[in-house]
Scaffold this motif. Structure first.
Motif, PDB file in Angstrom:
ATOM      1  N   GLY A   1      -4.772  23.074  -4.749  1.00  0.00           N
ATOM      2  CA  GLY A   1      -4.355  24.453  -4.992  1.00  0.00           C
ATOM      3  C   GLY A   1      -4.009  25.223  -3.738  1.00  0.00           C
ATOM      4  N   GLU A   2      -3.938  24.539  -2.586  1.00  0.00           N
ATOM      5  CA  GLU A   2      -3.639  25.226  -1.337  1.00  0.00           C
ATOM      6  C   GLU A   2      -2.597  24.509  -0.498  1.00  0.00           C
ATOM      7  OE1 GLU A   2      -6.888  26.710   0.857  1.00  0.00           O
ATOM      8  OE2 GLU A   2      -7.918  27.516  -0.897  1.00  0.00           O
ATOM      9  N   ARG A   3      -2.595  23.173  -0.541  1.00  0.00           N
ATOM     10  CA  ARG A   3      -1.605  22.383   0.195  1.00  0.00           C
ATOM     11  C   ARG A   3      -0.686  21.709  -0.821  1.00  0.00           C
ATOM     12  NH1 ARG A   3      -5.997  18.961   3.350  1.00  0.00           N
ATOM     13  NH2 ARG A   3      -6.854  19.142   1.238  1.00  0.00           N
ATOM     14  N   TRP A   4       0.598  21.688  -0.487  1.00  0.00           N
ATOM     15  CA  TRP A   4       1.589  21.210  -1.436  1.00  0.00           C
ATOM     16  C   TRP A   4       2.381  20.039  -0.870  1.00  0.00           C
ATOM     17  CZ3 TRP A   4       2.220  23.207  -6.384  1.00  0.00           C
ATOM     18  CH2 TRP A   4       1.462  24.351  -6.660  1.00  0.00           C
ATOM     19  N   ASP A   5       2.622  19.035  -1.699  1.00  0.00           N
ATOM     20  CA  ASP A   5       3.565  17.961  -1.415  1.00  0.00           C
ATOM     21  C   ASP A   5       4.798  18.178  -2.279  1.00  0.00           C
ATOM     22  OD1 ASP A   5       1.908  16.308   0.370  1.00  0.00           O
ATOM     23  OD2 ASP A   5       0.664  16.028  -1.416  1.00  0.00           O
TER      24      ASP A   5
ATOM     25  N   TRP B   1       0.821  -1.207   0.000  1.00  0.00           N
ATOM     26  CA  TRP B   1       0.000   0.000   0.000  1.00  0.00           C
ATOM     27  C   TRP B   1       0.854   1.256   0.000  1.00  0.00           C
ATOM     28  CZ3 TRP B   1      -4.536   1.764  -1.129  1.00  0.00           C
ATOM     29  CH2 TRP B   1      -4.967   2.981  -0.586  1.00  0.00           C
ATOM     30  N   ALA B   2       0.585   2.135  -0.978  1.00  0.00           N
ATOM     31  CA  ALA B   2       1.400   3.338  -1.117  1.00  0.00           C
ATOM     32  C   ALA B   2       0.845   4.499  -0.322  1.00  0.00           C
ATOM     33  CB  ALA B   2       1.496   3.732  -2.602  1.00  0.00           C
ATOM     34  N   GLY B   3      -0.391   4.392   0.134  1.00  0.00           N
ATOM     35  CA  GLY B   3      -0.950   5.466   0.953  1.00  0.00           C
ATOM     36  C   GLY B   3      -1.625   6.529   0.121  1.00  0.00           C
ATOM     37  N   ALA B   4      -2.553   7.234   0.715  1.00  0.00           N
ATOM     38  CA  ALA B   4      -3.276   8.299   0.028  1.00  0.00           C
ATOM     39  C   ALA B   4      -3.170   9.566   0.836  1.00  0.00           C
ATOM     40  CB  ALA B   4      -4.752   7.913  -0.147  1.00  0.00           C
ATOM     41  N   LEU B   5      -2.913  10.678   0.136  1.00  0.00           N
ATOM     42  CA  LEU B   5      -2.747  11.961   0.800  1.00  0.00           C
ATOM     43  C   LEU B   5      -4.020  12.793   0.765  1.00  0.00           C
ATOM     44  CD1 LEU B   5       0.796  12.893  -0.498  1.00  0.00           C
ATOM     45  CD2 LEU B   5       0.160  11.634   1.560  1.00  0.00           C
ATOM     46  N   SER B   6      -5.006  12.371  -0.062  1.00  0.00           N
ATOM     47  CA  SER B   6      -6.255  13.105  -0.105  1.00  0.00           C
ATOM     48  C   SER B   6      -7.322  12.189  -0.662  1.00  0.00           C
ATOM     49  CB  SER B   6      -6.104  14.362  -0.980  1.00  0.00           C
ATOM     50  OG  SER B   6      -5.906  14.005  -2.326  1.00  0.00           O
ATOM     51  N   ALA B   7      -8.563  12.644  -0.647  1.00  0.00           N
ATOM     52  CA  ALA B   7      -9.666  11.812  -1.109  1.00  0.00           C
ATOM     53  C   ALA B   7      -9.532  11.518  -2.598  1.00  0.00           C
ATOM     54  CB  ALA B   7     -10.982  12.516  -0.829  1.00  0.00           C
ATOM     55  N   GLU B   8      -9.888  10.299  -3.000  1.00  0.00           N
ATOM     56  CA  GLU B   8      -9.779   9.907  -4.396  1.00  0.00           C
ATOM     57  C   GLU B   8     -10.857  10.607  -5.217  1.00  0.00           C
ATOM     58  OE1 GLU B   8     -12.335   5.807  -4.625  1.00  0.00           O
ATOM     59  OE2 GLU B   8     -10.350   5.744  -3.746  1.00  0.00           O
ATOM     60  N   PRO B   9     -10.606  10.829  -6.523  1.00  0.00           N
ATOM     61  CA  PRO B   9     -11.617  11.456  -7.365  1.00  0.00           C
ATOM     62  C   PRO B   9     -12.757  10.488  -7.640  1.00  0.00           C
ATOM     63  CG  PRO B   9      -9.747  10.761  -8.686  1.00  0.00           C
ATOM     64  CD  PRO B   9      -9.369  10.527  -7.251  1.00  0.00           C
ATOM     65  N   ALA B  10     -13.938  11.028  -7.891  1.00  0.00           N
ATOM     66  CA  ALA B  10     -15.093  10.191  -8.164  1.00  0.00           C
ATOM     67  C   ALA B  10     -15.039   9.598  -9.565  1.00  0.00           C
ATOM     68  CB  ALA B  10     -16.378  11.000  -7.981  1.00  0.00           C
ATOM     69  N   THR B  11     -14.359  10.282 -10.479  1.00  0.00           N
ATOM     70  CA  THR B  11     -14.379   9.888 -11.885  1.00  0.00           C
ATOM     71  C   THR B  11     -12.983   9.987 -12.481  1.00  0.00           C
ATOM     72  OG1 THR B  11     -16.630  10.757 -12.080  1.00  0.00           O
ATOM     73  CG2 THR B  11     -15.446  10.356 -14.128  1.00  0.00           C
TER      74      THR B  11
ATOM     75  N   GLN C   1     -11.303  11.391 -15.073  1.00  0.00           N
ATOM     76  CA  GLN C   1     -11.457  12.418 -16.088  1.00  0.00           C
ATOM     77  C   GLN C   1     -10.308  12.323 -17.084  1.00  0.00           C
ATOM     78  OE1 GLN C   1     -14.114  14.182 -16.125  1.00  0.00           O
ATOM     79  NE2 GLN C   1     -14.887  14.242 -14.022  1.00  0.00           N
ATOM     80  N   ALA C   2     -10.444  13.067 -18.181  1.00  0.00           N
ATOM     81  CA  ALA C   2      -9.303  13.212 -19.071  1.00  0.00           C
ATOM     82  C   ALA C   2      -8.153  13.806 -18.281  1.00  0.00           C
ATOM     83  CB  ALA C   2      -9.665  14.096 -20.257  1.00  0.00           C
ATOM     84  N   GLY C   3      -6.960  13.275 -18.444  1.00  0.00           N
ATOM     85  CA  GLY C   3      -5.821  13.633 -17.625  1.00  0.00           C
ATOM     86  C   GLY C   3      -4.981  14.745 -18.218  1.00  0.00           C
ATOM     87  N   PRO C   4      -3.668  14.550 -18.131  1.00  0.00           N
ATOM     88  CA  PRO C   4      -2.971  13.324 -17.741  1.00  0.00           C
ATOM     89  C   PRO C   4      -3.036  13.066 -16.231  1.00  0.00           C
ATOM     90  CG  PRO C   4      -1.395  15.088 -18.056  1.00  0.00           C
ATOM     91  CD  PRO C   4      -2.723  15.641 -18.465  1.00  0.00           C
ATOM     92  N   HIS C   5      -2.862  11.793 -15.872  1.00  0.00           N
ATOM     93  CA  HIS C   5      -2.773  11.385 -14.474  1.00  0.00           C
ATOM     94  C   HIS C   5      -1.313  11.047 -14.187  1.00  0.00           C
ATOM     95  CE1 HIS C   5      -7.140  11.288 -14.177  1.00  0.00           C
ATOM     96  NE2 HIS C   5      -7.138  10.688 -15.364  1.00  0.00           N
ATOM     97  N   LEU C   6      -0.632  11.974 -13.536  1.00  0.00           N
ATOM     98  CA  LEU C   6       0.794  11.833 -13.286  1.00  0.00           C
ATOM     99  C   LEU C   6       1.038  10.965 -12.058  1.00  0.00           C
ATOM    100  CD1 LEU C   6       0.665  14.306 -15.218  1.00  0.00           C
ATOM    101  CD2 LEU C   6       2.559  15.295 -13.905  1.00  0.00           C
ATOM    102  N   LEU C   7       1.962  10.026 -12.178  1.00  0.00           N
ATOM    103  CA  LEU C   7       2.327   9.202 -11.025  1.00  0.00           C
ATOM    104  C   LEU C   7       3.226   9.960 -10.059  1.00  0.00           C
ATOM    105  CD1 LEU C   7       2.760   5.707 -12.669  1.00  0.00           C
ATOM    106  CD2 LEU C   7       0.734   6.777 -11.692  1.00  0.00           C
ATOM    107  N   LEU C   8       3.582  11.175 -10.403  1.00  0.00           N
ATOM    108  CA  LEU C   8       4.161  12.092  -9.425  1.00  0.00           C
ATOM    109  C   LEU C   8       3.246  12.190  -8.213  1.00  0.00           C
ATOM    110  CD1 LEU C   8       6.192  14.427  -8.689  1.00  0.00           C
ATOM    111  CD2 LEU C   8       4.641  15.949  -9.939  1.00  0.00           C
ATOM    112  N   ASP C   9       1.945  12.201  -8.457  1.00  0.00           N
ATOM    113  CA  ASP C   9       0.937  12.257  -7.404  1.00  0.00           C
ATOM    114  C   ASP C   9       0.750  10.862  -6.828  1.00  0.00           C
ATOM    115  OD1 ASP C   9      -1.293  12.583  -5.823  1.00  0.00           O
ATOM    116  OD2 ASP C   9      -2.684  12.720  -7.530  1.00  0.00           O
ATOM    117  N   ARG C  10       1.203  10.667  -5.604  1.00  0.00           N
ATOM    118  CA  ARG C  10       1.143   9.342  -4.990  1.00  0.00           C
ATOM    119  C   ARG C  10      -0.291   8.885  -4.720  1.00  0.00           C
ATOM    120  NH1 ARG C  10       5.661  11.702  -2.397  1.00  0.00           N
ATOM    121  NH2 ARG C  10       7.607  10.525  -2.633  1.00  0.00           N
TER     122      ARG C  10
END
Length: 487
Positions: free
Chosen positions: A318-322, A36-46, A48-57
């Motif tokens: 847009g307010e908290r940064w990793d 398990w890699a862990g989640a830093l915020s709630a997952e999206p419901a859908t 969407q068209a991305g891109p979905h970067l794996l930079l975002d854990r």
């Protein structure tokens, strides 16, 4: 020197990349991820068209047999803008590309008898600039900074298409322009206060508002006397929220043990559901050459001349940064190089299949030879490859978190897979983790090679996926996975 760079930019499939580049990319292993890699915020419901970067854990639910890597860009050996020829005097730079003419514009600071001025040049390719630089009339006194937003030719208020931010009078000043050349102050004073002179303004298209990156030095507390990045936001450029801190030193990171502070958060762009930015790290307790003193390096007033490098950061709200702590663009390892002491990215933009980076490079140190030792450099990478997951000869797997597929049912994958020894496949799992018929491993066409948008094809009909809650599972060897898109 630019010929090899241009030939690499022209190739969508990146044959030989990064060997065709002037400086090879050297992956930096950050961690070995199992389970398990862990989640830093709630997952999206859908999805969407991305891109979905794996930079975002938070995109990643589970991995096995993979290494997460930061992937540095490849830098050009010589500066694009110099102190000697062009009069550059600061590490701050803005670069935009006009949506209609496709020409690039660059703004940078030059010294003036009082304060600093703004110089401007244009380019057809973002690399070769038409000289001499044009010295613009400053809207008012400029302490430091040249942060430019271009709202585009279709902006509702053409006279305010361009925005300029800089620091003066203990805060962020703003001006507007129709052409990016002739500026009118927006207000007679600062729109938001900041007691240090590093500032930047950016557009957040996801939330339809403006973002101000500010440097504030606390007068008390654990970060007393250190440059700490803060942020404010506004919908109209006139009314701003009180700034809040967004980046602080990480005591868990060995590389940040010492006097770690920051030359600001900068180069904010939107990629999919993320804002991606650069953080300029300052270590004013070190010298670029360990066997030299600060005085040897041209800084006679301080015990150390200082070094600096850039790390990558991202935000989902847009307010908290990793951020990463390992360098994304490190200072040049070559002794005597023009960017040996500092390599600070201040602007980035996506150009076709590549991401371009413009950075301030220092030869000697933080305060040494400021009128001749500070230049603007260039680096690039295939689009969106800030960080990825690497598999060697042994197969690795990565599973995303689940989300519902809306209209997006076509997939592309941003991956570098060895064409001889490697391969990559994708399967689609239902809400219970079972493979969907027609979308299992044997149903997926094998992916090989180095592309930012490998098309993924299955035997199943993609239209049957619409509306389903699914996870994507990637299985690959001898390759690195960076991102995927749902089209």
């Amino acid at each position: 020197m630019l010929a090899g760079l241009n030939s690499a930019v022209a190739s969508r499939d990146f044959p030989g990349y990064p060997m065709a580049m002037i400086s090879p990319v050297i992956p930096i292993v950050v961690c070995l991820v199992w389970g398990w890699a862990g989640a830093l915020s709630a997952e999206p419901a859908t999805w969407q068209a991305g891109p979905h970067l794996l930079l975002d854990r938070t995109v990643v639910a589970e991995t096995a047999g993979l290494q997460r890597q930061v992937r540095p860009p490849s830098r050009m050996p010589d500066p694009l803008v110099t102190g000697f020829e062009d009069g550059n005097e600061q590490p701050y730079v803005s670069v935009v590309r006009d949506a209609e003419t496709r020409r690039f514009g660059i703004w940078f600071n030059t010294p003036r008898p009082v304060g600093r001025g703004i110089a401007y040049m244009e380019s057809e390719d973002g690399l070769h600039w038409l000289r001499p630089a044009r010295l613009l009339k400053a809207p008012e006194a400029i302490g430091v900074g040249v942060s430019v937003i271009d709202e585009g030719p279709g902006f509702a208020e053409p006279s305010r298409r361009f925005k300029l931010g800089w620091h003066e009078n203990d805060g962020l000043r703003l001006a507007v322009s129709a052409n990016g050349l002739d500026w009118t102050p927006l207000t007679p004073g600062p729109v938001v206060r900041a007691n240090h002179d590093i500032v930047g303004i950016y557009r957040d298209p996801l939330r339809q508002r403006y973002l101000a990156a500010l440097s504030i030095v606390p007068g008390a507390g654990p970060y007393k006397g250190l440059r700490i990045p803060h942020q404010s936001v506004s919908t109209n450029l006139l009314e701003w929220r009180p700034p809040w801190p967004i980046i602080t030193p990480d005591p868990r990171a060995e590389i940040e043990r010492g006097e770690t502070q920051f030359y600001g958060l900068s180069a904010v762009i939107n990629r999919g559901s993320l804002l991606v930015a650069m953080v300029k790290v300052l270590r004013d307790d070190l010298n670029c050459e360990p066997d030299r003193t600060a005085a040897d390096l041209g800084d006679k007033d301080r015990p150390f001349a200082g070094i600096g490098y850039t790390v990558v950061a991202w935000s989902l709200d847009g307010e908290r940064w990793d951020r990463e702590t390992q360098p994304f663009l490190d200072r040049n390892p070559q002794v005597g190089a023009w960017d040996r002491a500092m390599s600070w990215i201040d602007a980035q933009l996506v150009v076709g299949d590549f991401t371009y980076f413009y950075y301030g490079g220092y030869r000697w140190g933080h305060k040494a030879h400021r009128y001749t030792g500070r230049q603007i450099g260039f680096a690039q990478m295939p689009r969106d490859r800030y960080a990825g997951y690497r598999a060697g000869a042994d197969e690795g797997r990565l599973r995303t978190r689940p989300a519902r597929l809306g209209k997006a049912v076509q997939m592309t994958v941003n991956a570098e897979v060895d064409p001889e020894k490697g391969e990559l496949r994708v399967r689609i799992l239902d809400a219970n983790g079972a493979a969907l018929p027609g979308f299992d491993w044997p149903d997926c066409r094998v992916v090989k090679g180095n592309r930012v948008a490998h098309p993924i094809a299955w035997k199943g009909a993609n239209a049957t996926l619409r509306g389903k809650t699914v996870s994507f599972e990637f299985r690959f060897r001898e390759g690195t996975l960076f991102a995927f898109d749902c089209l």
